[in-house]
Motif scaffolding. Structure first.
Motif, PDB file in Angstrom:
ATOM      1  N   MET A   1       1.011  -1.240   0.145  1.00  0.00           N
ATOM      2  CA  MET A   1      -0.119   0.095   0.056  1.00  0.00           C
ATOM      3  C   MET A   1       1.013   1.277  -0.015  1.00  0.00           C
ATOM      4  SD  MET A   1      -3.144  -1.263  -0.342  1.00  0.00           S
ATOM      5  CE  MET A   1      -2.463  -2.843  -0.814  1.00  0.00           C
ATOM      6  N   GLU A   2       0.891   1.800  -1.034  1.00  0.00           N
ATOM      7  CA  GLU A   2       1.831   2.918  -1.369  1.00  0.00           C
ATOM      8  C   GLU A   2       1.120   3.716  -2.608  1.00  0.00           C
ATOM      9  OE1 GLU A   2       5.169   0.146  -2.287  1.00  0.00           O
ATOM     10  OE2 GLU A   2       5.349   0.865  -4.288  1.00  0.00           O
ATOM     11  N   ASN A   3       1.794   5.215  -2.541  1.00  0.00           N
ATOM     12  CA  ASN A   3       1.277   5.748  -3.782  1.00  0.00           C
ATOM     13  C   ASN A   3       2.270   5.522  -5.000  1.00  0.00           C
ATOM     14  OD1 ASN A   3      -0.745   7.975  -3.289  1.00  0.00           O
ATOM     15  ND2 ASN A   3       0.883   8.404  -1.474  1.00  0.00           N
ATOM     16  N   CYS A  68       3.165  -5.005   7.138  1.00  0.00           N
ATOM     17  CA  CYS A  68       4.040  -3.772   7.182  1.00  0.00           C
ATOM     18  C   CYS A  68       4.861  -3.809   5.770  1.00  0.00           C
ATOM     19  CB  CYS A  68       4.823  -4.044   8.330  1.00  0.00           C
ATOM     20  SG  CYS A  68       6.410  -2.557   8.485  1.00  0.00           S
ATOM     21  N   HIS A  69       5.319  -2.740   5.316  1.00  0.00           N
ATOM     22  CA  HIS A  69       6.147  -2.551   3.946  1.00  0.00           C
ATOM     23  C   HIS A  69       7.148  -1.472   4.407  1.00  0.00           C
ATOM     24  CE1 HIS A  69       6.959  -2.812  -0.180  1.00  0.00           C
ATOM     25  NE2 HIS A  69       6.344  -1.711  -0.580  1.00  0.00           N
ATOM     26  N   GLY A  70       7.558  -1.672   5.659  1.00  0.00           N
ATOM     27  CA  GLY A  70       8.700  -0.683   6.105  1.00  0.00           C
ATOM     28  C   GLY A  70       8.289   0.707   6.396  1.00  0.00           C
ATOM     29  N   THR A  72       9.992   4.172   5.470  1.00  0.00           N
ATOM     30  CA  THR A  72       9.949   4.704   4.038  1.00  0.00           C
ATOM     31  C   THR A  72      10.135   3.846   3.053  1.00  0.00           C
ATOM     32  OG1 THR A  72      12.461   4.862   4.191  1.00  0.00           O
ATOM     33  CG2 THR A  72      11.167   6.942   5.161  1.00  0.00           C
ATOM     34  N   HIS A  73      10.100   4.068   2.067  1.00  0.00           N
ATOM     35  CA  HIS A  73      10.199   3.134   0.797  1.00  0.00           C
ATOM     36  C   HIS A  73      11.617   2.933   0.336  1.00  0.00           C
ATOM     37  CE1 HIS A  73       9.257   0.395  -2.822  1.00  0.00           C
ATOM     38  NE2 HIS A  73       8.193   0.279  -2.153  1.00  0.00           N
ATOM     39  N   THR A  74      12.551   2.457   1.339  1.00  0.00           N
ATOM     40  CA  THR A  74      13.959   2.454   0.876  1.00  0.00           C
ATOM     41  C   THR A  74      14.585   1.036   0.885  1.00  0.00           C
ATOM     42  OG1 THR A  74      14.185   4.655   2.297  1.00  0.00           O
ATOM     43  CG2 THR A  74      16.156   3.400   1.806  1.00  0.00           C
ATOM     44  N   PRO A 109      10.148  -3.050   1.033  1.00  0.00           N
ATOM     45  CA  PRO A 109      10.177  -1.903  -0.045  1.00  0.00           C
ATOM     46  C   PRO A 109      11.006  -2.866  -1.221  1.00  0.00           C
ATOM     47  CG  PRO A 109      10.694  -0.852   1.797  1.00  0.00           C
ATOM     48  CD  PRO A 109      10.799  -2.361   2.434  1.00  0.00           C
ATOM     49  N   TYR A 110      10.605  -2.824  -2.465  1.00  0.00           N
ATOM     50  CA  TYR A 110      11.234  -3.677  -3.717  1.00  0.00           C
ATOM     51  C   TYR A 110      11.857  -4.910  -3.214  1.00  0.00           C
ATOM     52  CZ  TYR A 110      12.293   1.500  -4.363  1.00  0.00           C
ATOM     53  OH  TYR A 110      12.242   2.810  -4.268  1.00  0.00           O
ATOM     54  N   PHE A 111      10.983  -5.558  -2.673  1.00  0.00           N
ATOM     55  CA  PHE A 111      11.267  -7.211  -2.349  1.00  0.00           C
ATOM     56  C   PHE A 111      12.802  -7.243  -1.835  1.00  0.00           C
ATOM     57  CE2 PHE A 111       7.794  -7.310  -5.184  1.00  0.00           C
ATOM     58  CZ  PHE A 111       6.721  -8.200  -4.510  1.00  0.00           C
ATOM     59  N   MET A 211      -0.423  -6.927  -6.096  1.00  0.00           N
ATOM     60  CA  MET A 211      -0.402  -5.978  -6.791  1.00  0.00           C
ATOM     61  C   MET A 211      -0.507  -4.796  -6.200  1.00  0.00           C
ATOM     62  SD  MET A 211      -3.765  -5.258  -9.106  1.00  0.00           S
ATOM     63  CE  MET A 211      -3.138  -5.914 -10.627  1.00  0.00           C
ATOM     64  N   HIS A 212       0.060  -3.701  -6.703  1.00  0.00           N
ATOM     65  CA  HIS A 212       0.060  -2.274  -6.116  1.00  0.00           C
ATOM     66  C   HIS A 212      -1.337  -1.636  -6.444  1.00  0.00           C
ATOM     67  CE1 HIS A 212       4.535  -2.948  -7.077  1.00  0.00           C
ATOM     68  NE2 HIS A 212       4.510  -2.303  -5.904  1.00  0.00           N
ATOM     69  N   PRO A 213      -2.021  -0.962  -5.548  1.00  0.00           N
ATOM     70  CA  PRO A 213      -3.088  -0.147  -5.796  1.00  0.00           C
ATOM     71  C   PRO A 213      -3.286   0.852  -7.104  1.00  0.00           C
ATOM     72  CG  PRO A 213      -2.164   0.423  -3.659  1.00  0.00           C
ATOM     73  CD  PRO A 213      -1.477  -0.650  -4.269  1.00  0.00           C
TER      74      PRO A 213
END
Ligand SMILES: [Zn+2]
Length: 268
Positions: A1-3, A68-70, A72-74, A109-111, A211-213
């Protein structure tokens, strides 16, 4: 879940220039899942969870898992061991406060869990994660842990066991690729994706799809990107929803907690 911009270079600049479409995108995804009567696991960036508490509780109340996906997206190799711990603990604490129970699902983030980050899985276990879906057992410019077990399986770490849930992979023209979501799902022939899941089903192997939204929002702003990012981000977005609907009709999908019912909160 991210922009749509969180996984792109200069995401902070893009975030300052464009309004968030996250809620609109998540609601659209929820409507499709509701229509198909399917539950899913939603991995949230901690930094966005803070601003979307009501939405997260709504998603949870509809029967979906909250992971949880972290923070920040780092890429976690960039964060390093200490930075990864700081970000993960902050995100897990924030999300747990929102959902009222510990978080047990994680996707980097980024697998970005790979052979370069051997400290990551034990650290996740130590922080209460039971299910990780951060490893893609292929070699790719953005991520990959070639040679890792490609099936859903339990792994031992120094701090206990964790169930790894890798995105489905298959051989396409002699190359192992993750067909179960993202740019690969959009770019390769759909017949290959369907054959891939059929093949796994015949072998009795659990398929995994993500999938990303924003992939259901082909109308999101089109910004100029380095071709490596531009192609993977914008390629065939317009056909994504149609393919998703066919997949959801042809195969049975569910969330991690529904798939492993004994673990949904009981083993914490
Ligand atoms: Zn992401």
């Amino acid at each position: 879940m991210e922009n749509w911009y969180d996984g792109l270079p200069k995401s902070n600049d893009l975030g300052a220039r464009f309004n968030s479409r996250l809620e609109f995108n998540v609601r659209y995804l929820l409507s499709i899942l509701q229509e198909k009567n399917i539950s899913a696991t939603f991995f949230w960036l901690g930094s966005l969870a803070e601003k979307n508490k009501g939405l997260i509780r709504e998603v949870q109340n509809m029967g979906h898992d909250i992971g949880c996906h972290g923070w920040t997206h780092t890429h976690i190799q960039v964060l390093g061991n200490r930075g990864f711990l700081d970000e993960t603990q902050r995100a897990l604490g924030t999300i747990a406060d929102i959902i009222g129970k510990p978080v047990i699902h994680y996707r980097a983030p980024y697998f970005s869990i790979s052979e370069q980050t051997p400290w990551a899985l034990p650290a996740l276990v130590r922080n209460g994660i039971k299910f990780d879906s951060s490893i893609v057992p292929v070699k790719y410019w953005r991520y990959g842990f070639p040679g890792f077990d490609p099936t859903v399986s339990v792994h031992q770490t120094d701090h206990g066991e964790i169930t790894e849930i890798p995105v489905s992979t298959g051989n396409f023209l002699g190359i192992r690729i993750p067909f179960g979501g993202g740019a690969w799902f959009r770019m390769i022939p759909f017949s290959f994706v369907k054959r891939g899941y059929q093949h796994l089903e015949e072998l009795g192997i659990t398929g995994v799809f993500y999938m990303h939204p924003w992939e259901l929002d082909p109308g999101h702003p089109n910004v100029f990107l380095n071709p490596k990012y531009g192609i993977t981000h914008y390629c065939k977005l317009g056909r994504c929803e149609k393919k998703l609907r066919i997949l959801l009709d042809q195969f049975r999908f569910t969330s991690i907690d529904q798939f492993f019912p004994a673990s949904s909160g009981l083993r914490i």
